[in-house]
Design an enzyme around this catalytic site. Structure first.
Site, mmCIF file in Angstrom:
data_model
loop_
_atom_site.group_PDB
_atom_site.id
_atom_site.type_symbol
_atom_site.label_atom_id
_atom_site.label_comp_id
_atom_site.label_asym_id
_atom_site.label_seq_id
_atom_site.Cartn_x
_atom_site.Cartn_y
_atom_site.Cartn_z
ATOM 1 N N HIS A 52 0.838 -1.201 0.000
ATOM 2 C CA HIS A 52 0.000 0.000 0.000
ATOM 3 C C HIS A 52 0.875 1.253 0.000
ATOM 4 C CE1 HIS A 52 -3.713 -2.167 0.371
ATOM 5 N NE2 HIS A 52 -3.296 -2.799 1.456
ATOM 6 N N GLU A 158 -5.758 -11.711 7.142
ATOM 7 C CA GLU A 158 -6.666 -10.614 6.823
ATOM 8 C C GLU A 158 -8.011 -11.083 6.281
ATOM 9 O OE1 GLU A 158 -4.119 -7.035 5.391
ATOM 10 O OE2 GLU A 158 -3.244 -8.828 4.461
ATOM 11 N N ASP A 181 -8.433 -5.013 6.913
ATOM 12 C CA ASP A 181 -8.884 -5.922 5.856
ATOM 13 C C ASP A 181 -9.780 -7.013 6.426
ATOM 14 O OD1 ASP A 181 -7.923 -5.455 3.047
ATOM 15 O OD2 ASP A 181 -6.019 -5.235 4.086
#
Length: 261
Positions: A52, A158, A181
């Protein structure tokens, strides 16, 4: 030329084994000052983020090398197991890998194989790199150092895990709950009882496997409310989030911290 990568691996493993909490932060910006400031602030490690962020591999390698020069451990978060890239990151001095969206035993096996030399794994060997001292110590010494202090492996849980927990997390150094997540995958928001139960399940799996438990929190004070009161491996915010918080605070006393990792 030698590096401190093996010493840093030993120190992190020893701290986690002793039940200490080690804190780090995500690094998303391609500037070495972020790594230096994290080290000066007292973080034990940084996680260079290749999932990310806008960082590419070249920028990640630069940050890993700078962390090594600063004496702070650098792990790299990767979105998938890419053996050639993982080899280059480790050869540049990465202390370990943090794999996102881990949910199967096969993913865990692939991660381990990509970070270990034969016969334990399938990582390709070269001495023409920073971690091997550019060959100064010889092949036997490098293989011995890697066998004694292999890369740390962090698996981010996640989504729901449907395979037996020991097979998925047994070979990891840290079982890391990706609560944001995980909440989205469950169709809920932070604070929901379903998320609390899922975080408890991840923590329980880590405890049964004898593996450190970890997670992300926007700040130390929020860790307990996220189910991370006992987390030994805690990633606190990111350089980008902390910069954003500081700029908002400077511009307006009403600025609120971002709660997205």
């Amino acid at each position: 030329m030698s590096t401190g990568v093996h010493r840093l691996r030993r120190e992190l493993r020893a701290a986690l084994a002793a039940g200490e909490r080690v804190t780090g932060t995500f690094v998303k910006l391609p500037v070495p000052e972020g790594v230096e400031l994290a080290a000066e602030a007292g973080f034990r490690f940084v996680v260079v983020d290749l999932e990310h962020s806008t960082l590419d591999e070249s920028a990640a390698i630069t940050l890993v090398r700078h962390a090594d020069a600063c004496g702070v451990a650098a792990l790299v978060r990767v979105p998938r197991v890419d053996p050639p890239m993982i080899a280059r990151l480790l050869e540049s001095g990465a202390v370990g890998l943090q794999l996102s969206m881990l949910c199967t035993a096969e993913q865990a096996r692939e991660l381990r194989a990509a970070t270990r030399f034969a016969p334990e794994g399938s990582r390709s060997i070269s001495l023409a790199n920073r971690a091997a001292g550019f060959g100064a110590g010889g092949l036997a010494a490098f293989l011995r150092a890697e066998a004694e202090s292999p890369p740390l492996l962090v698996g981010q849980i996640e989504t729901a895990v449907t395979e037996p927990w020991p097979e998925v997390v047994g070979g990891l150094d840290v079982v890391f709950v990706g609560s944001t997540d995980l909440a989205v995958s469950l169709g809920c928001l932070p604070g929901d009882e379903r998320l609390r139960a899922a975080v408890d399940a991840v923590r329980g799996a880590a405890d049964r496997a004898g593996t450190a438990f970890g997670g992300w929190s926007p700040g130390l004070a929020a860790a307990g409310s996220l189910g991370l009161a006992t987390a030994g491996y805690l990633v606190v915010g990111s350089d980008l989030q902390i910069l954003a918080d500081g700029l908002r605070a400077a511009a307006s006393p009403q600025g609120e911290p971002d709660d997205i990792p």
